[in-house]
Write a protein that holds these residues in place. Structure first.
Motif, PDB file in Angstrom:
ATOM      1  N   ILE A   1       0.766  -1.235  -0.154  1.00 41.53           N
ATOM      2  CA  ILE A   1       0.009   0.058   0.047  1.00 41.53           C
ATOM      3  C   ILE A   1       0.647   1.233  -0.063  1.00 41.53           C
ATOM      4  CG2 ILE A   1      -0.269   0.394   2.457  1.00 41.53           C
ATOM      5  CD1 ILE A   1      -3.019   0.890   0.046  1.00 41.53           C
ATOM      6  N   LYS A   2       0.385   2.337  -0.804  1.00 41.48           N
ATOM      7  CA  LYS A   2       1.150   3.542  -0.647  1.00 41.48           C
ATOM      8  C   LYS A   2       0.367   4.517   0.449  1.00 41.48           C
ATOM      9  CE  LYS A   2       3.815   2.613  -4.396  1.00 41.48           C
ATOM     10  NZ  LYS A   2       5.189   2.761  -4.314  1.00 41.48           N
ATOM     11  N   ILE A   3       1.456   5.136   1.129  1.00 44.22           N
ATOM     12  CA  ILE A   3       0.909   6.022   2.225  1.00 44.22           C
ATOM     13  C   ILE A   3       1.140   7.432   1.915  1.00 44.22           C
ATOM     14  CG2 ILE A   3       0.666   6.440   4.644  1.00 44.22           C
ATOM     15  CD1 ILE A   3      -0.279   3.857   3.950  1.00 44.22           C
ATOM     16  N   VAL A   4      -0.042   8.424   1.956  1.00 40.49           N
ATOM     17  CA  VAL A   4       0.330   9.714   1.924  1.00 40.49           C
ATOM     18  C   VAL A   4      -0.242  10.300   3.314  1.00 40.49           C
ATOM     19  CG1 VAL A   4      -0.484  12.101   0.624  1.00 40.49           C
ATOM     20  CG2 VAL A   4      -0.243   9.951  -0.464  1.00 40.49           C
ATOM     21  N   TRP A   5       0.725  11.256   3.780  1.00 46.98           N
ATOM     22  CA  TRP A   5       0.203  11.869   5.019  1.00 46.98           C
ATOM     23  C   TRP A   5       0.137  13.367   4.770  1.00 46.98           C
ATOM     24  CZ3 TRP A   5       3.068  15.042   8.769  1.00 46.98           C
ATOM     25  CH2 TRP A   5       2.104  15.426   9.990  1.00 46.98           C
ATOM     26  N   HIS A   6      -1.215  13.840   5.230  1.00 47.41           N
ATOM     27  CA  HIS A   6      -1.265  15.141   4.967  1.00 47.41           C
ATOM     28  C   HIS A   6      -1.509  16.053   6.333  1.00 47.41           C
ATOM     29  CE1 HIS A   6      -3.715  17.576   1.723  1.00 47.41           C
ATOM     30  NE2 HIS A   6      -3.227  18.751   2.707  1.00 47.41           N
ATOM     31  N   ASP A   7      -0.608  17.040   6.463  1.00 47.86           N
ATOM     32  CA  ASP A   7      -0.520  17.736   7.424  1.00 47.86           C
ATOM     33  C   ASP A   7      -1.367  19.066   7.525  1.00 47.86           C
ATOM     34  OD1 ASP A   7       0.186  18.914   9.987  1.00 47.86           O
ATOM     35  OD2 ASP A   7       2.364  19.109   9.493  1.00 47.86           O
TER      36      ASP A   7
ATOM     37  N   ARG B   1       8.854   6.964   8.294  1.00 53.35           N
ATOM     38  CA  ARG B   1       9.453   6.135   7.678  1.00 53.35           C
ATOM     39  C   ARG B   1       8.672   5.181   6.357  1.00 53.35           C
ATOM     40  NH1 ARG B   1      14.532   5.464   9.645  1.00 53.35           N
ATOM     41  NH2 ARG B   1      15.106   6.507  11.705  1.00 53.35           N
ATOM     42  N   PHE B   2       7.532   5.262   6.917  1.00 54.41           N
ATOM     43  CA  PHE B   2       6.363   4.406   6.369  1.00 54.41           C
ATOM     44  C   PHE B   2       5.604   5.229   5.222  1.00 54.41           C
ATOM     45  CE2 PHE B   2       7.057   2.349  10.118  1.00 54.41           C
ATOM     46  CZ  PHE B   2       7.619   1.230   9.884  1.00 54.41           C
ATOM     47  N   PHE B   3       5.870   6.557   5.124  1.00 49.84           N
ATOM     48  CA  PHE B   3       5.120   7.367   4.242  1.00 49.84           C
ATOM     49  C   PHE B   3       5.915   7.434   2.664  1.00 49.84           C
ATOM     50  CE2 PHE B   3       4.238  10.334   7.904  1.00 49.84           C
ATOM     51  CZ  PHE B   3       3.264   9.413   8.593  1.00 49.84           C
ATOM     52  N   ASP B   4       5.050   7.479   1.779  1.00 49.71           N
ATOM     53  CA  ASP B   4       5.605   7.667   0.572  1.00 49.71           C
ATOM     54  C   ASP B   4       5.792   9.312   0.070  1.00 49.71           C
ATOM     55  OD1 ASP B   4       5.614   4.667  -0.906  1.00 49.71           O
ATOM     56  OD2 ASP B   4       3.930   5.047   0.420  1.00 49.71           O
ATOM     57  N   THR B   5       4.579   9.929   0.654  1.00 47.81           N
ATOM     58  CA  THR B   5       4.746  11.279   0.186  1.00 47.81           C
ATOM     59  C   THR B   5       4.068  11.943   1.700  1.00 47.81           C
ATOM     60  OG1 THR B   5       4.521  11.332  -1.917  1.00 47.81           O
ATOM     61  CG2 THR B   5       3.721  13.184  -0.896  1.00 47.81           C
ATOM     62  N   VAL B   6       4.629  13.194   1.854  1.00 48.95           N
ATOM     63  CA  VAL B   6       4.029  14.241   2.823  1.00 48.95           C
ATOM     64  C   VAL B   6       3.294  15.410   2.003  1.00 48.95           C
ATOM     65  CG1 VAL B   6       4.280  15.609   4.845  1.00 48.95           C
ATOM     66  CG2 VAL B   6       5.093  13.435   4.808  1.00 48.95           C
ATOM     67  N   MET B   7       2.083  15.681   2.340  1.00 45.96           N
ATOM     68  CA  MET B   7       1.588  16.788   1.743  1.00 45.96           C
ATOM     69  C   MET B   7       1.202  17.893   2.889  1.00 45.96           C
ATOM     70  SD  MET B   7      -1.320  15.168  -1.151  1.00 45.96           S
ATOM     71  CE  MET B   7      -0.618  14.448  -2.467  1.00 45.96           C
ATOM     72  N   VAL B   8       1.299  19.181   2.800  1.00 47.31           N
ATOM     73  CA  VAL B   8       1.092  20.112   3.740  1.00 47.31           C
ATOM     74  C   VAL B   8       0.377  21.248   3.246  1.00 47.31           C
ATOM     75  CG1 VAL B   8       3.548  19.533   5.023  1.00 47.31           C
ATOM     76  CG2 VAL B   8       3.497  21.111   2.905  1.00 47.31           C
ATOM     77  N   VAL B   9       0.079  22.262   3.929  1.00 49.50           N
ATOM     78  CA  VAL B   9      -1.032  23.263   3.570  1.00 49.50           C
ATOM     79  C   VAL B   9      -0.109  24.745   3.782  1.00 49.50           C
ATOM     80  CG1 VAL B   9      -3.091  21.942   4.284  1.00 49.50           C
ATOM     81  CG2 VAL B   9      -1.717  23.363   6.064  1.00 49.50           C
ATOM     82  N   ASN B  10       1.014  24.805   3.983  1.00 46.77           N
ATOM     83  CA  ASN B  10       1.715  26.026   3.761  1.00 46.77           C
ATOM     84  C   ASN B  10       3.061  25.844   4.034  1.00 46.77           C
ATOM     85  OD1 ASN B  10       2.775  25.889   6.454  1.00 46.77           O
ATOM     86  ND2 ASN B  10       0.885  26.673   7.430  1.00 46.77           N
ATOM     87  N   GLN B  11       4.005  26.681   3.632  1.00 45.97           N
ATOM     88  CA  GLN B  11       5.335  26.671   3.376  1.00 45.97           C
ATOM     89  C   GLN B  11       6.120  26.183   4.513  1.00 45.97           C
ATOM     90  OE1 GLN B  11       6.934  25.985   0.440  1.00 45.97           O
ATOM     91  NE2 GLN B  11       4.739  26.335  -0.505  1.00 45.97           N
TER      92      GLN B  11
ATOM     93  N   LEU C   1      11.348  14.962   9.073  1.00 45.59           N
ATOM     94  CA  LEU C   1      10.818  13.733   8.815  1.00 45.59           C
ATOM     95  C   LEU C   1      11.495  12.775   7.773  1.00 45.59           C
ATOM     96  CD1 LEU C   1       6.846  14.782   8.434  1.00 45.59           C
ATOM     97  CD2 LEU C   1       8.137  14.032  10.495  1.00 45.59           C
ATOM     98  N   ALA C   2      11.548  11.392   7.939  1.00 48.44           N
ATOM     99  CA  ALA C   2      12.313  10.710   7.174  1.00 48.44           C
ATOM    100  C   ALA C   2      11.566  10.215   5.868  1.00 48.44           C
ATOM    101  CB  ALA C   2      12.588   9.461   7.978  1.00 48.44           C
ATOM    102  N   VAL C   3      11.275  11.161   4.899  1.00 49.14           N
ATOM    103  CA  VAL C   3      10.545  10.891   3.687  1.00 49.14           C
ATOM    104  C   VAL C   3      11.134  11.845   2.599  1.00 49.14           C
ATOM    105  CG1 VAL C   3       8.792  12.801   4.188  1.00 49.14           C
ATOM    106  CG2 VAL C   3       8.108  10.852   2.509  1.00 49.14           C
ATOM    107  N   ALA C   4      11.218  11.393   1.516  1.00 54.72           N
ATOM    108  CA  ALA C   4      12.081  12.092   0.342  1.00 54.72           C
ATOM    109  C   ALA C   4      11.191  13.050  -0.291  1.00 54.72           C
ATOM    110  CB  ALA C   4      12.520  11.116  -0.534  1.00 54.72           C
ATOM    111  N   LYS C   5       9.522  12.898  -0.237  1.00 56.74           N
ATOM    112  CA  LYS C   5       8.883  13.940  -1.100  1.00 56.74           C
ATOM    113  C   LYS C   5       8.002  14.615   0.033  1.00 56.74           C
ATOM    114  CE  LYS C   5       6.988  15.190  -4.781  1.00 56.74           C
ATOM    115  NZ  LYS C   5       7.792  15.924  -6.092  1.00 56.74           N
TER     116      LYS C   5
END
Length: 363
Positions: free
Chosen positions: A103-109, A130-140, A150-154
């Motif tokens: 499964i692919k995991i996106v985390w949205h902050d 470490r288990f997230f494929d991508t993190v999405m955020v709502v501001n810079q 965080l241990a995520v590349a994207k």
């Protein structure tokens, strides 16, 4: 593309509204859109589109293997590719990734300052990342923090968007005089800074000019709520300040207002400001988080520093005194929302991110 939105509750709140908006917005744009609630159902369930498959995981504790098992079964039965976990639901998503690595995991902050605080919760988040494929955020600000910690590349910025609620029945009638209602759409809890708003409303003397203040949002009947109600009573503002609790007919509520106000101490990207703008309200807003990008002082609204009661008092008086100002900033805000924060724009960007995730090599 088959995507599941994951959220801990469906009580009225910014992250919760966005989870529902994403699930609904994707329903007619991808092959399969679903939403899973981990802990508590709520008023926003009424807003879900019939095309969105829904499940409740009945999670009762932090580490709940039964809830993880229910989630895994739902994911496998529906051939889901991506779990888009909002806010604190990241933990059960990470547990699923251990049990079901494909499964692919996106985390949205969504949560502004809370995500950048130190302590145990952030240690857990860093480990789970470490288990997230991508993190999405709502501001810079959140983007920079995630990239550092965080241990995520994207890490990707994605703005919020607002839609009119799907409850057509008009259930709530606001008190007060037409054309003189100030609305605050915020759950009754500390970061939303209602105490400063109440103090500014009292100091402004607007109640003597028939203006009224309307607080819309979950009332937990706790010490915070009791303090606000005591302030209203002690200052003899019972005929000018009204508390309604959660309402499912938000579009109807906002249509009855003239000015929308947000006073939070911190914010990520408040959907509330977009909802105010879509309803044609003139906005007075805190300048924290992404708020200053949406409400540009003198252009799309009036802004203030959330610790400065005199500044908020002055901005409220100015907005209520100047009908032409209200008209110009509300029209400018509507244009900004249409051009930068529409459902179509954000959905296209989101789907592109999903495609990038699915095209990436398996971790």
């Amino acid at each position: 593309m088959r995507v599941l939105q994951l959220i801990d509750s469906l009580e009225a709140g910014g992250a919760e509204r966005m989870a529902v908006n994403y699930a609904n917005g994707l329903a007619n744009r991808i092959a399969f859109s679903a939403l899973a609630v981990t802990r508590k159902q709520g008023i926003l369930k009424e807003q879900l589109d019939k095309a969105v498959l829904y499940t409740f995981l009945e999670r009762k504790r932090t580490i709940d293997f039964k809830a993880v098992s229910r989630l895994k079964r739902f994911v496998k039965d529906n051939s889901i590719d991506i779990i888009h976990a909002h806010g604190t639901s990241y933990f059960i998503a990470a547990m699923l990734k251990i049990a079901y690595p494909k499964i692919k995991i996106v985390w949205h902050d969504h949560h502004g300052g809370r995500s950048t605080q130190k302590g145990y919760k952030n240690a857990v988040l860093k480990m789970a990342s470490r288990f997230f494929d991508t993190v999405m955020v709502v501001n810079q600000e959140l983007k920079a923090w995630a990239e550092r910690n965080l241990a995520v590349a994207k890490v990707t910025y994605l703005p919020n968007f607002a839609v009119r609620d799907k409850v057509e029945e008009k259930q709530t009638t606001l008190k007060g005089t037409d054309g003189k209602r100030i609305v605050c759409l915020s759950n009754l809890r500390y970061p939303k800074n209602h105490a400063l708003l109440l103090e500014a409303f009292r100091d402004s003397g607007l109640h003597k000019k028939e203006w009224s203040l309307h607080l819309i949002g979950k009332d937990s009947q706790d010490d915070y709520s009791s303090f606000l109600k005591r302030f209203i009573s002690d200052n003899r503002l019972d005929d000018s300040i009204f508390i309604y609790g959660s309402c499912s007919d938000i579009s109807n509520v906002l249509e009855q207002g003239t000015i929308g106000v947000l006073a939070s101490v911190f914010e990520g990207f408040p959907v509330t400001l977009l909802e105010y703008g879509m309803a044609g309200l003139a906005v007075v807003s805190t300048n924290v988080g992404y708020c200053g990008e949406i409400i540009q002082n003198e252009k799309t609204g009036l802004s203030f520093t959330p610790s400065d009661v005199e500044m908020l008092t002055a901005q409220l008086k100015r907005m209520t005194d100047d009908e032409q100002l209200r008209k110009s900033v509300s029209e400018a805000l509507k244009t900004t929302i249409r051009e930068s924060y529409s459902e179509e724009i954000v959905m296209n960007a989101l789907i592109l991110q999903y495609q990038n995730i699915l095209n990436a090599k398996q971790k």
